[in-house]
Structures are given as C-alpha cells and as structure tokens.
Design an enzyme around this catalytic site. Structure first.
Site, mmCIF file in Angstrom:
data_model
loop_
_atom_site.group_PDB
_atom_site.id
_atom_site.type_symbol
_atom_site.label_atom_id
_atom_site.label_comp_id
_atom_site.label_asym_id
_atom_site.label_seq_id
_atom_site.Cartn_x
_atom_site.Cartn_y
_atom_site.Cartn_z
ATOM 1 N N SER A 147 0.560 -1.113 -0.090
ATOM 2 C CA SER A 147 -0.029 -0.108 0.091
ATOM 3 C C SER A 147 0.831 1.244 0.172
ATOM 4 O O SER A 147 1.906 1.181 0.570
ATOM 5 C CB SER A 147 -1.008 -0.016 1.143
ATOM 6 O OG SER A 147 -1.611 1.084 1.483
ATOM 7 N N TYR A 170 -2.209 5.417 -4.212
ATOM 8 C CA TYR A 170 -3.434 6.667 -4.207
ATOM 9 C C TYR A 170 -2.698 7.935 -4.460
ATOM 10 O O TYR A 170 -1.750 8.394 -4.050
ATOM 11 C CB TYR A 170 -3.788 6.904 -2.781
ATOM 12 C CG TYR A 170 -4.488 5.793 -1.957
ATOM 13 C CD1 TYR A 170 -5.613 5.352 -2.497
ATOM 14 C CD2 TYR A 170 -4.063 5.207 -0.530
ATOM 15 C CE1 TYR A 170 -6.507 4.317 -1.876
ATOM 16 C CE2 TYR A 170 -4.811 4.288 0.082
ATOM 17 C CZ TYR A 170 -6.005 3.833 -0.605
ATOM 18 O OH TYR A 170 -6.700 2.668 -0.122
ATOM 19 N N THR A 196 -5.567 2.526 -7.241
ATOM 20 C CA THR A 196 -6.844 2.425 -6.667
ATOM 21 C C THR A 196 -7.910 3.503 -6.986
ATOM 22 O O THR A 196 -7.475 4.711 -6.880
ATOM 23 C CB THR A 196 -6.614 2.409 -5.211
ATOM 24 O OG1 THR A 196 -5.844 1.242 -4.614
ATOM 25 C CG2 THR A 196 -7.857 2.152 -4.440
ATOM 26 N N LYS A 255 -7.400 -1.133 -9.752
ATOM 27 C CA LYS A 255 -7.971 -1.800 -8.744
ATOM 28 C C LYS A 255 -9.303 -0.824 -8.365
ATOM 29 O O LYS A 255 -9.503 0.174 -7.867
ATOM 30 C CB LYS A 255 -7.006 -1.676 -7.403
ATOM 31 C CG LYS A 255 -7.679 -2.282 -6.184
ATOM 32 C CD LYS A 255 -6.703 -2.813 -5.166
ATOM 33 C CE LYS A 255 -7.270 -3.211 -3.901
ATOM 34 N NZ LYS A 255 -7.799 -2.593 -3.019
ATOM 35 N N HIS A 279 -12.927 -2.669 -2.428
ATOM 36 C CA HIS A 279 -12.048 -2.336 -1.310
ATOM 37 C C HIS A 279 -12.250 -2.949 0.053
ATOM 38 O O HIS A 279 -12.370 -2.405 1.126
ATOM 39 C CB HIS A 279 -12.114 -0.580 -0.898
ATOM 40 C CG HIS A 279 -11.066 -0.097 -0.537
ATOM 41 N ND1 HIS A 279 -10.378 0.974 -1.297
ATOM 42 C CD2 HIS A 279 -10.407 0.016 0.528
ATOM 43 C CE1 HIS A 279 -9.307 1.269 -0.707
ATOM 44 N NE2 HIS A 279 -9.213 0.823 0.517
HETATM 45 C C1 LIG Z 1 -7.356 -2.673 6.987
HETATM 46 C C2 LIG Z 1 -7.352 -2.654 5.659
HETATM 47 C C3 LIG Z 1 -6.604 -1.463 4.929
HETATM 48 C C4 LIG Z 1 -6.718 -1.574 3.710
HETATM 49 N N1 LIG Z 1 -5.695 -0.619 3.114
HETATM 50 C C5 LIG Z 1 -6.085 -0.339 1.446
HETATM 51 C C6 LIG Z 1 -5.162 0.365 0.782
HETATM 52 O O1 LIG Z 1 -4.349 1.342 1.381
HETATM 53 N N2 LIG Z 1 -5.227 0.649 -0.598
HETATM 54 C C7 LIG Z 1 -6.051 -0.259 -1.244
HETATM 55 O O2 LIG Z 1 -5.937 -0.133 -2.406
HETATM 56 N N3 LIG Z 1 -6.794 -1.133 -0.670
HETATM 57 C C8 LIG Z 1 -6.771 -1.279 0.686
HETATM 58 N N4 LIG Z 1 -7.633 -2.108 1.469
HETATM 59 C C9 LIG Z 1 -8.542 -2.839 0.615
HETATM 60 C C10 LIG Z 1 -7.936 -4.305 0.058
HETATM 61 O O3 LIG Z 1 -6.817 -3.985 -0.688
HETATM 62 C C11 LIG Z 1 -8.669 -5.419 -0.283
HETATM 63 O O4 LIG Z 1 -9.436 -4.597 -1.536
HETATM 64 C C12 LIG Z 1 -9.721 -5.928 0.544
HETATM 65 O O5 LIG Z 1 -9.210 -6.064 1.799
HETATM 66 C C13 LIG Z 1 -10.183 -7.445 -0.138
HETATM 67 O O6 LIG Z 1 -11.249 -7.684 0.788
HETATM 68 P P1 LIG Z 1 -11.080 -8.808 1.953
HETATM 69 O O7 LIG Z 1 -10.460 -8.256 3.180
HETATM 70 O O8 LIG Z 1 -12.128 -9.502 2.142
HETATM 71 O O9 LIG Z 1 -9.921 -9.873 1.257
HETATM 72 C C14 LIG Z 1 -7.393 -2.461 2.687
HETATM 73 C C15 LIG Z 1 -8.338 -3.031 3.382
HETATM 74 C C16 LIG Z 1 -8.073 -3.396 4.734
HETATM 75 C C17 LIG Z 1 -8.925 -4.485 5.446
#
Ligand SMILES: Cc1cc2nc3c(=O)[nH]c(=O)nc-3n(C[C@H](O)[C@H](O)[C@H](O)COP(=O)(O)O)c2cc1C
Length: 385
Positions: A147, A170, A196, A255, A279
């Site tokens: 990230s 981002y 993203t 994404k 997300h």
């Molecule tokens: C705590 C947390 C932080 C996240 N931070 C980002 C991020 O910085 N950038 C991003 O594109 N997605 C972020 N996501 C989304 C994840 O990349 C991903 O799309 C999502 O967790 C997938 O679903 P799942 O947790 O059910 O596997 C985050 C998700 C979580 C749970």
C-alpha cells in the site's frame, strides 16, 4: 473448531486430518525451509480459525480496524455470502494425482493464483508490519501488493525481503507528489503499479477503533508531502491512466473496477490489468459483491488483459469459483493480516498455506488438475438454503 465438533459427533477422529494437514504444511507451505510449527491442539485449520488467533495476537482494537467497513458492513457480508450462492459441478474419473496451480502473470511465473492485496498500516497488526508480510511472500513465492500507506517505505519492504512487490498508488491531488511516489516505487524495483480507483474519499466507517494514525509512519510520503496536501484525489479522472503510462515503465493495473462500462474504459485507456474490488466493503456501502461483478467484466475485456478479483475470499472453493468465472488470480486482504497479527511472518505463510492446500484439495475433488481446466462448466447457481 466447529469441524472438530462435527467429526466428534460423526464418530470420526480428527487425527488423520491433523496428520495430513501437518504433512501438507511441510510439503506446500514452507517447502524450502523449516516446516511451520503447528500449535498442537490450537493449530488453526481454516482462515476463520486463524481470525480467532489474530484477536489474541493483535488485540481487539486493531482487529476492529482490520475487520471494519463502511456504514452497516453490508458489502463485507455480501462479498462473502455471494460465494455461497455458487455451487461446484465436480467431474469424476479424472486423473488428479498431480495438481498444478501455476500460472503466468505479466511475464512472471507464479506458483499460485493468490496475491496479497494492499493493506495500509500493517504495523498496527504486528511490529514487523509490511516487512514480515513481504518476507512471507518471498518465502512462499507469492506476490505482495504494498500500500501507498504502508508503515515501511516501498524501498525498505523490497530491500528487506527481496520479494516480488507491486506498488499500490493513491494519487495525490498534487501531481508532483504522485510522480515522486511512482519514482520511489520504480527505483525500489516494482514492475507493476496498482492504481486504486474506488477511493475519491474515505468511506464512512463508524465501527472502527479510534486509532491515532499519527503514530504510524506514512513512510512513502516522507519528505515529499507538503503541509496540508491530501493523500486522496477526488478530482482524478480517466486521463490519469495516460499520464501514468507516460510517467512510468511499470504496468498499470486498475483496482476497484466493478462495472463493464469501466472495464471497457480501463482497457480503452490502456490499463494492463484490472482488479475487481470494492475495497473489501470499506468504501461505498451497498456495492454488489465482487464475485457478482466479475462476469460482466470478463465478458467485456475477454482475454485482452488479466482480470483479478478480491473481497471475501476465505476458502479454496472461493478461489475455484472466481477462476471458473474467468478471474486470472485472486487477492486476499484481511485473512493474511489475521495471520500477521497472530504470528507475524509465519502467520502470513500459514494463511497462504491454508488457502493453497484447500485449493489443491478442491481441484482434486472437482476433477480439474490444472488452473486452465477450471471453467464455467464447473459451477452453477442454485437455490440458497
Ligand atoms: C485494514 C485495511 C486496509 C486497506 N488498505 C488499503 C489500501 O491502502 N489501498 C487499497 O487499495 N486497498 C486497501 N484495502 C483494501 C484491500 O486491498 C482489499 O481490496 C480488501 O481487503 C479485499 O477484501 P478482503 O479483506 O475481504 O480480502 C484495505 C483493506 C483493509 C482491510
């Protein structure tokens, strides 16, 4: 744990399953080094069990942040429940002694169709944060998407682990900040940039713990983010794809695509790949489950660019279903963080190993010896009980 109760009820000892799980541990999870140490009776056998161990390891506040989502958490639930509406049409009398889960993605051979989604602030879950995740990815030959909001810089992550790391971006409203982030990722050795596109603002997350994000490093932004400049860009439009293509040699993956219209635009604007994602239900509430968005996107881009998917993947059968519907690979977010919170690097290896073992077992049971054998004919939508 429930499974053990079931076996007890059915008069079957859990011993053979435990033994085979341990044998698999050394065979698949950690084949080039020490086998993972099972925790005796407390060894987590599924990602759901691993989540229980995470609570002990990272504490309730961190788990609340990790598991949280937008508004009433409906999209999180939808992501997981949608997989349960799909059934597998298993084929019989296929030689499944040897299973191959190998694939090629952007010219690189992967052992497994599983990548690690970008997750911000991993030091909240474990002191070694993204470095532990990247080391696990390296050791088990997986790709990690780091990230923008990691607590270690992209350079530190790659240098410490030597893993195959993609960089998630981002974009800042200030293009110069974005450019410098990209330069940092490129010079760290990243070959893929994941933009993203579902986050012009942060989703409304009411049930989160109130973590003071000030205490966690925004390592990638050090020295390049002027006072008062935001991290998210609500003014971003399709022309950023062209700008990115001109600004970097990295492949560009978008994404957060959830419609065929945007899949078409992604391809037309030159994206090299798509991750179907909402997300993990943390942004817009009442999104469709990602698996329900997949078909229209696959129908639109056909085989022109690879389509990956994340959100709600907790079982090998979920991966099987996503591949049957045309995904090239899947990404997981929360599950590997449960492992990270529970056991650090070894926990991430464990999460990946559990899923991989389930996928291999499911491919055997469904009569599909290689990933390319998994097709639309292997699934169906039936009534949900
Ligand atoms: C705590 C947390 C932080 C996240 N931070 C980002 C991020 O910085 N950038 C991003 O594109 N997605 C972020 N996501 C989304 C994840 O990349 C991903 O799309 C999502 O967790 C997938 O679903 P799942 O947790 O059910 O596997 C985050 C998700 C979580 C749970």
């Amino acid at each position: 744990m429930k499974r053990r109760l079931f076996f007890k009820w059915a008069g079957i000892t859990t011993l053979p399953l435990t033994i085979s799980t341990r044998a698999w541990s050394s065979k698949y999870v950690d084949s080039n080094s020490t086998p993972l140490q099972p925790e005796g009776e407390n060894y987590p056998e599924s990602l759901y069990e691993l989540e229980q161990f995470a609570k002990k390891g990272m504490g309730e506040d961190a788990l609340l942040y990790l598991n949280g989502g937008a508004d009433d958490l409906l999209t999180i639930k939808a992501n997981m429940e949608a997989y349960r509406k799909i059934q597998i049409r298993a084929r019989r009398l296929v030689d499944v002694r040897t299973i191959s889960t190998q694939l090629q993605l952007f010219g690189k051979a992967l052992d497994n169709p599983i990548l690690l989604s970008p997750v911000a602030n991993q030091r909240y879950f474990h002191a070694e944060g993204e470095i532990a995740t990247a080391k696990a990815a390296k050791k088990t030959n997986h790709t990690m998407i780091a990230s923008s909001l990691s607590n270690f810089s992209i350079n530190e992550i790659v240098k410490e682990s030597n893993a195959d790391v993609w960089f998630q971006l981002y974009p800042s409203p200030v293009r110069d900040v974005t450019k410098r982030l990209i330069e940092r990722a490129e010079s760290a050795g990243c070959k893929v940039l994941v933009l993203t596109v579902d986050s012009p603002v942060v989703g409304k997350r009411e049930k989160f713990s109130l973590i003071d994000f000030g205490i966690l490093r925004k390592a990638n932004y050090e020295g390049i983010l002027p006072e008062g400049v935001g991290i998210l860009d609500a003014g971003m439009t399709w022309n950023i794809v062209d700008w990115l293509k001109k600004s970097t040699k990295m492949r560009i993956v978008l994404k957060g695509i959830v419609t065929h219209e945007d899949a078409h635009l992604a391809y037309e604007n030159g994206a090299d790949g798509i991750i179907v994602s909402n997300h993990g239900g943390r942004q817009l509430e009442s999104n469709r489950a990602t698996i329900d968005c997949l078909s229209e996107i696959i129908d639109t881009v056909k085989d022109k660019i690879p389509v990956l998917i994340d959100g709600g993947i907790r079982r090998g059968t979920d991966i099987f279903k996503a591949l049957a519907l045309g995904a090239k690979a899947v990404c997981i977010g929360r599950p590997f963080c449960w492992g990270l919170g529970a056991y650090g690097q070894r926990g991430v290896e464990l999460a990946l190993g559990i899923l991989r073992e389930e996928l291999i077992r499911d491919m055997k049971l469904a009569g599909t010896p290689a990933l390319n054998d998994i097709s639309l004919n292997h699934i169906t939508y039936g009534p949900v009980k």
